[in-house]
Design a protein around this motif. Structure first.
Motif, PDB file in Angstrom:
ATOM      1  N   HIS A 196      53.354  16.422  41.333  1.00  0.00           N
ATOM      2  CA  HIS A 196      51.927  16.556  41.666  1.00  0.00           C
ATOM      3  C   HIS A 196      51.764  17.102  43.083  1.00  0.00           C
ATOM      4  O   HIS A 196      51.078  18.096  43.309  1.00  0.00           O
ATOM      5  CB  HIS A 196      51.255  15.183  41.538  1.00  0.00           C
ATOM      6  N   GLY A 197      52.403  16.422  44.056  1.00  0.00           N
ATOM      7  CA  GLY A 197      52.319  16.886  45.438  1.00  0.00           C
ATOM      8  C   GLY A 197      52.935  18.252  45.627  1.00  0.00           C
ATOM      9  O   GLY A 197      52.432  19.073  46.399  1.00  0.00           O
ATOM     10  N   ALA A 198      54.035  18.495  44.912  1.00  0.00           N
ATOM     11  CA  ALA A 198      54.705  19.792  45.035  1.00  0.00           C
ATOM     12  C   ALA A 198      53.810  20.919  44.538  1.00  0.00           C
ATOM     13  O   ALA A 198      53.687  21.974  45.183  1.00  0.00           O
ATOM     14  CB  ALA A 198      56.022  19.768  44.266  1.00  0.00           C
ATOM     15  N   LEU A 199      53.175  20.703  43.388  1.00  0.00           N
ATOM     16  CA  LEU A 199      52.265  21.722  42.856  1.00  0.00           C
ATOM     17  C   LEU A 199      51.066  21.919  43.770  1.00  0.00           C
ATOM     18  O   LEU A 199      50.603  23.048  43.981  1.00  0.00           O
ATOM     19  CB  LEU A 199      51.801  21.317  41.453  1.00  0.00           C
ATOM     20  N   GLN A 200      50.571  20.811  44.325  1.00  0.00           N
ATOM     21  CA  GLN A 200      49.421  20.900  45.224  1.00  0.00           C
ATOM     22  C   GLN A 200      49.754  21.715  46.463  1.00  0.00           C
ATOM     23  O   GLN A 200      48.994  22.614  46.856  1.00  0.00           O
ATOM     24  CB  GLN A 200      48.983  19.494  45.620  1.00  0.00           C
ATOM     25  N   PHE A 201      50.877  21.398  47.114  1.00  0.00           N
ATOM     26  CA  PHE A 201      51.246  22.113  48.330  1.00  0.00           C
ATOM     27  C   PHE A 201      51.585  23.575  48.044  1.00  0.00           C
ATOM     28  O   PHE A 201      51.274  24.455  48.843  1.00  0.00           O
ATOM     29  CB  PHE A 201      52.419  21.415  49.029  1.00  0.00           C
ATOM     30  N   MET A 202      52.237  23.831  46.907  1.00  0.00           N
ATOM     31  CA  MET A 202      52.529  25.206  46.535  1.00  0.00           C
ATOM     32  C   MET A 202      51.233  25.993  46.373  1.00  0.00           C
ATOM     33  O   MET A 202      51.093  27.108  46.898  1.00  0.00           O
ATOM     34  CB  MET A 202      53.329  25.250  45.235  1.00  0.00           C
ATOM     35  N   ALA A 203      50.264  25.405  45.636  1.00  0.00           N
ATOM     36  CA  ALA A 203      48.987  26.098  45.420  1.00  0.00           C
ATOM     37  C   ALA A 203      48.256  26.309  46.738  1.00  0.00           C
ATOM     38  O   ALA A 203      47.696  27.397  46.986  1.00  0.00           O
ATOM     39  CB  ALA A 203      48.120  25.285  44.456  1.00  0.00           C
ATOM     40  N   TYR A 204      48.256  25.279  47.588  1.00  0.00           N
ATOM     41  CA  TYR A 204      47.568  25.372  48.884  1.00  0.00           C
ATOM     42  C   TYR A 204      48.177  26.473  49.749  1.00  0.00           C
ATOM     43  O   TYR A 204      47.457  27.315  50.312  1.00  0.00           O
ATOM     44  CB  TYR A 204      47.654  24.022  49.588  1.00  0.00           C
ATOM     45  N   GLU A 205      49.496  26.482  49.849  1.00  0.00           N
ATOM     46  CA  GLU A 205      50.178  27.494  50.668  1.00  0.00           C
ATOM     47  C   GLU A 205      49.952  28.893  50.117  1.00  0.00           C
ATOM     48  O   GLU A 205      49.710  29.838  50.877  1.00  0.00           O
ATOM     49  CB  GLU A 205      51.678  27.189  50.735  1.00  0.00           C
ATOM     50  N   GLU A 206      50.055  29.036  48.801  1.00  0.00           N
ATOM     51  CA  GLU A 206      49.899  30.356  48.203  1.00  0.00           C
ATOM     52  C   GLU A 206      48.476  30.880  48.329  1.00  0.00           C
ATOM     53  O   GLU A 206      48.255  32.068  48.561  1.00  0.00           O
ATOM     54  CB  GLU A 206      50.331  30.322  46.730  1.00  0.00           C
TER      55      GLU A 206
END
Length: 313
Positions: A196-206
């Motif tokens: 969950h956190g990994a997908l969130q941070f990936m989406a935020y960064e991208e």
């Protein structure tokens, strides 16, 4: 390998150690963001947990029943007052503050290490996902006992027969009755929740990266307030819709009113008695809480980091 070769051709080789990238401003900014959003929105978190563990009227005779979010607010307020809406707020603040702080602390260290000290280097979604995953596992290992305490306090329905009284007493009581294993109930679904956190941070960064590139700016360009709020909120919605069932599994394993034989037993019982919708109980109050909470957290975090980082041109 081709990507690594291209990166090394475009950027000079730099030997940067991982530990040298650990910076206290990321820890402090994350703590400030998590604490602020939790103070403002804790009642929605409490209601989400109560919805998540509720198996239905026929199997939850010892639990209060609510007809939606507003009914839950009113019912808790009438029976327990404002204090009832803020049950478990202390461990929630400790958990959210430490979790966000540690997550930003570890994530930015790993990211900077992979960038070899060059904040303008675009790592891409796969590397962002890997960095966030590693940070999530470390953070969960350090904070899981706090989340167990928060869940136990949030699930005390009757003020006249409370078994737990405050963070320290609850932590100690769980240890005496259940040992260290009690502190780490829900850890396995929590590991699934790292995604969950990994997908969130990936989406935020991208989103930040692609937005800056579309405007012809450097990838590390500091954004405006509304942009941080928007990207923070959107990244959370994306991650929550993708991974929410793990939160239901974790809450039920940590619930003092029910005993399960592990994650597979929880999954089996939810599927048998509640169907697919059971895995998404509490989703509405959760989205009402986490979307503005994450937007606030990222905004506070980025605002503090901006104090330490000059704007790029």
């Amino acid at each position: 390998m081709a990507l690594q070769t291209q990166i090394r051709e475009n950027f000079p080789e730099q030997k940067v150690s991982l530990f040298s990238q650990l910076r206290k401003e990321h820890l402090l900014a994350g703590i400030a963001g998590g604490t602020t959003s939790t103070l403002l929105l804790h009642p929605l978190d409490l209601i989400k947990i109560r919805f998540a563990v509720n198996e239905g009227a026929t199997r939850s005779l010892n639990r209060p029943q609510y007809n939606g979010v507003f009914d839950a607010f009113g019912s808790i307020y009438r029976t327990e007052g404002i204090r009832g809406l803020y049950q478990g707020v202390v461990p929630n603040i400790l958990g959210a503050g430490s979790a966000w702080g540690l997550y930003f602390f570890f994530y930015n260290a790993v990211k900077s290490w992979l960038q070899e000290g060059d904040p303008r280097r675009d790592l891409g979604p796969a590397v962002h996902l890997a960095a966030a995953t590693n940070s999530g596992v470390l953070t969960l290992a350090l904070t899981n006992p706090i989340w167990v305490v928060k869940t136990r306090l949030c699930l005390q329905y009757d003020a006249s027969c409370k078994n737990y009284h405050g963070f320290v007493q609850t932590l100690g009581k769980i240890y005496r009755a259940e040992g260290v294993r009690g502190w780490y109930k829900g850890f396995v679904p929590g590991l699934f929740g790292v995604s969950h956190g990994a997908l969130q941070f990936m989406a935020y960064e991208e989103m930040k990266t692609q937005y800056n590139l579309s405007l012809g700016r450097n990838t590390d360009h500091r954004l405006e307030t509304l942009e941080y709020l928007a990207f923070g909120g959107l990244s959370k919605i994306f991650a929550t819709m993708t991974t929410y069932p793990y939160q239901v599994l974790r809450a039920r394993l940590q619930d003092q009113h029910r005993q399960y034989r592990g994650v597979l037993d929880v999954i089996r019982q939810i599927r048998t008695h509640e169907g697919f919708v059971g895995f998404y109980k509490g989703l509405v109050p959760n989205l009402l809480r986490v979307t503005p909470a994450t937007a606030i957290t990222f905004f506070v975090y980025e605002s503090i980091i901006s104090m330490f980082t000059p704007k790029s041109n």
